[in-house]
Design an enzyme around this catalytic site. Structure first.
Site, short mmCIF file in Angstrom:
data_model
loop_
_atom_site.label_atom_id
_atom_site.label_comp_id
_atom_site.label_asym_id
_atom_site.label_seq_id
_atom_site.Cartn_x
_atom_site.Cartn_y
_atom_site.Cartn_z
N PRO A 1 2.77 -1.99 4.19
CA PRO A 1 1.53 -2.71 5.60
C PRO A 1 0.43 -2.60 4.61
O PRO A 1 0.20 -1.82 3.82
CB PRO A 1 0.95 -1.45 6.64
CG PRO A 1 2.44 -0.43 6.39
CD PRO A 1 3.01 -0.54 5.62
N GLU A 2 0.01 -3.80 4.60
CA GLU A 2 -1.30 -3.84 3.77
C GLU A 2 -1.96 -4.29 4.72
O GLU A 2 -1.92 -3.95 6.10
CB GLU A 2 -0.65 -5.01 2.64
CG GLU A 2 0.19 -5.24 1.68
CD GLU A 2 -0.07 -5.36 0.03
OE1 GLU A 2 -1.21 -5.29 -0.08
OE2 GLU A 2 1.27 -6.02 -0.33
N HIS B 1 12.02 9.15 13.85
CA HIS B 1 11.04 8.50 14.05
C HIS B 1 9.85 8.30 14.99
O HIS B 1 8.12 7.75 14.08
CB HIS B 1 11.04 7.26 12.87
CG HIS B 1 12.47 7.44 12.10
ND1 HIS B 1 12.35 8.76 11.31
CD2 HIS B 1 13.60 6.79 11.94
CE1 HIS B 1 13.56 8.74 10.20
NE2 HIS B 1 14.65 7.42 10.91
N ARG C 1 9.78 6.99 6.97
CA ARG C 1 9.76 7.51 5.77
C ARG C 1 9.08 8.59 5.61
O ARG C 1 8.66 9.31 4.56
CB ARG C 1 9.89 6.68 4.65
CG ARG C 1 10.84 5.45 4.30
CD ARG C 1 10.56 4.28 2.98
NE ARG C 1 10.58 4.83 2.16
CZ ARG C 1 10.41 4.40 0.88
NH1 ARG C 1 10.21 3.09 0.39
NH2 ARG C 1 10.50 5.51 -0.65
N ARG D 1 -12.26 -2.79 -19.87
CA ARG D 1 -10.93 -3.40 -20.16
C ARG D 1 -10.05 -4.11 -20.61
O ARG D 1 -9.69 -4.98 -20.66
CB ARG D 1 -10.94 -3.34 -18.74
CG ARG D 1 -12.42 -2.26 -17.71
CD ARG D 1 -12.27 -1.05 -18.27
NE ARG D 1 -11.34 -0.33 -16.53
CZ ARG D 1 -11.27 -0.07 -15.70
NH1 ARG D 1 -12.23 0.12 -14.89
NH2 ARG D 1 -10.42 -0.11 -15.05
#
Ligand SMILES: [Zn+2]
Length: 270
Positions: free
Chosen positions: A2-3, A91, A110, A151
């Site tokens: 999930p973002e 789960h 997971r 950077r």
């Protein structure tokens, strides 16, 4: 995984069923998430009214009267509403039962996700050092330009760094760099201010569209399981290595940057 758009979609989906509701009890079937679910979560939350459902980066913040439940979906977590007492499948680790007769069910095959209790969530160790939210005015191209000076890392992992800006995961970083015409391998410190201004605009635009479409994984929050979201069909480069570029017809290339697959168009991105 999930973002940010999926997490925001989850927040919007569950909030109307939670806000103003009182928790009747918490059922924990398996505490073993990324960090153990607190032993006393039932005692802390039972009888508490949920005041608001907020979000910071990819953390959902269920603010109750006495404290806040911080939730992260990890790699495979999801939250949905079920009828209280509905038999739990494998789960389905935690139910937060409400007086309305619905329960917020946390599922995580997971178990990389988290459910943590905090009195001061924004000062929590996990949240304290986060950069600005991408869809607020605190995030703009000038910040990317200033933070990137000197950077040498590639620009893609740079914009995925949570200290720079939160919530720009692999899908959205890949798509925003394509839309801005920036090669994801380019050194962060070598990109001009004008290009960073464009990149920040594209990050905001793409995340806003993805949230509007319900993220890449659309969920029905009352019952139902995940289905492919509409945003999936609008991806230009993510997951399309070796396929044709929708802008120029050339072949998209895939490289690994910061251990993540990165697809780009060698003609459109410089
Ligand atoms: Zn192209």
């Amino acid at each position: 995984m999930p973002e940010l758009p999926e997490v925001e979609t989850t927040r919007r989906g569950i909030a109307p069923y939670l806000e103003g509701q009182r928790v009747s009890r918490v059922v924990v079937r398996d505490r073993r998430l990324r960090w153990p679910v607190p032993e006393d979560l039932d005692v802390r939350l039972s009888g508490q009214r949920i005041l608001s459902v907020g979000r910071r980066a990819k953390y959902l913040l269920l603010e109750a009267e006495a404290g806040t439940l911080i939730s992260h979906l990890g790699m495979s977590g999801s939250l949905r509403l079920v009828e209280c007492g509905l038999a739990a499948a494998k789960h389905e680790h935690v139910d937060i039962e409400l007086e309305s007769g619905l329960a917020l069910r946390y599922t995580d095959p997971r178990r990389f996700g988290a459910l943590l209790w905090s009195q001061a969530p924004l000062e929590h160790e996990l949240l304290r050092h986060l950069g600005p939210e991408p869809l607020t005015d605190a995030f703009e191209g000038e910040r990317l330009f200033q933070l990137s000076r000197g950077r040498s890392m590639a620009v893609k992992p740079f914009i995925m760094d949570n200290a720079v800006v939160v919530g720009v995961g692999n899908i959205y970083a890949t798509e925003a760099l394509f839309a801005a015409g920036i090669d994801p391998r380019r050194e962060a410190g070598s990109i001009s201010r004008a290009r960073y201004l464009k990149l920040a605009e594209e990050i905001k635009r793409i995340l806003a569209i993805a949230i509007e479409r319900g993220g890449t994984t659309l969920r029905d929050f009352v019952g139902g399981d995940g289905q492919p979201g509409y945003f999936q069909q609008e991806l230009f480069v993510y997951g399309r290595g070796g396929e044709f570029c929708k802008a120029c017809g050339g072949t998209l290339r895939e490289v690994r940057l910061g251990q993540r697959a990165s697809v780009y168009c060698p003609r459109c991105q410089r």
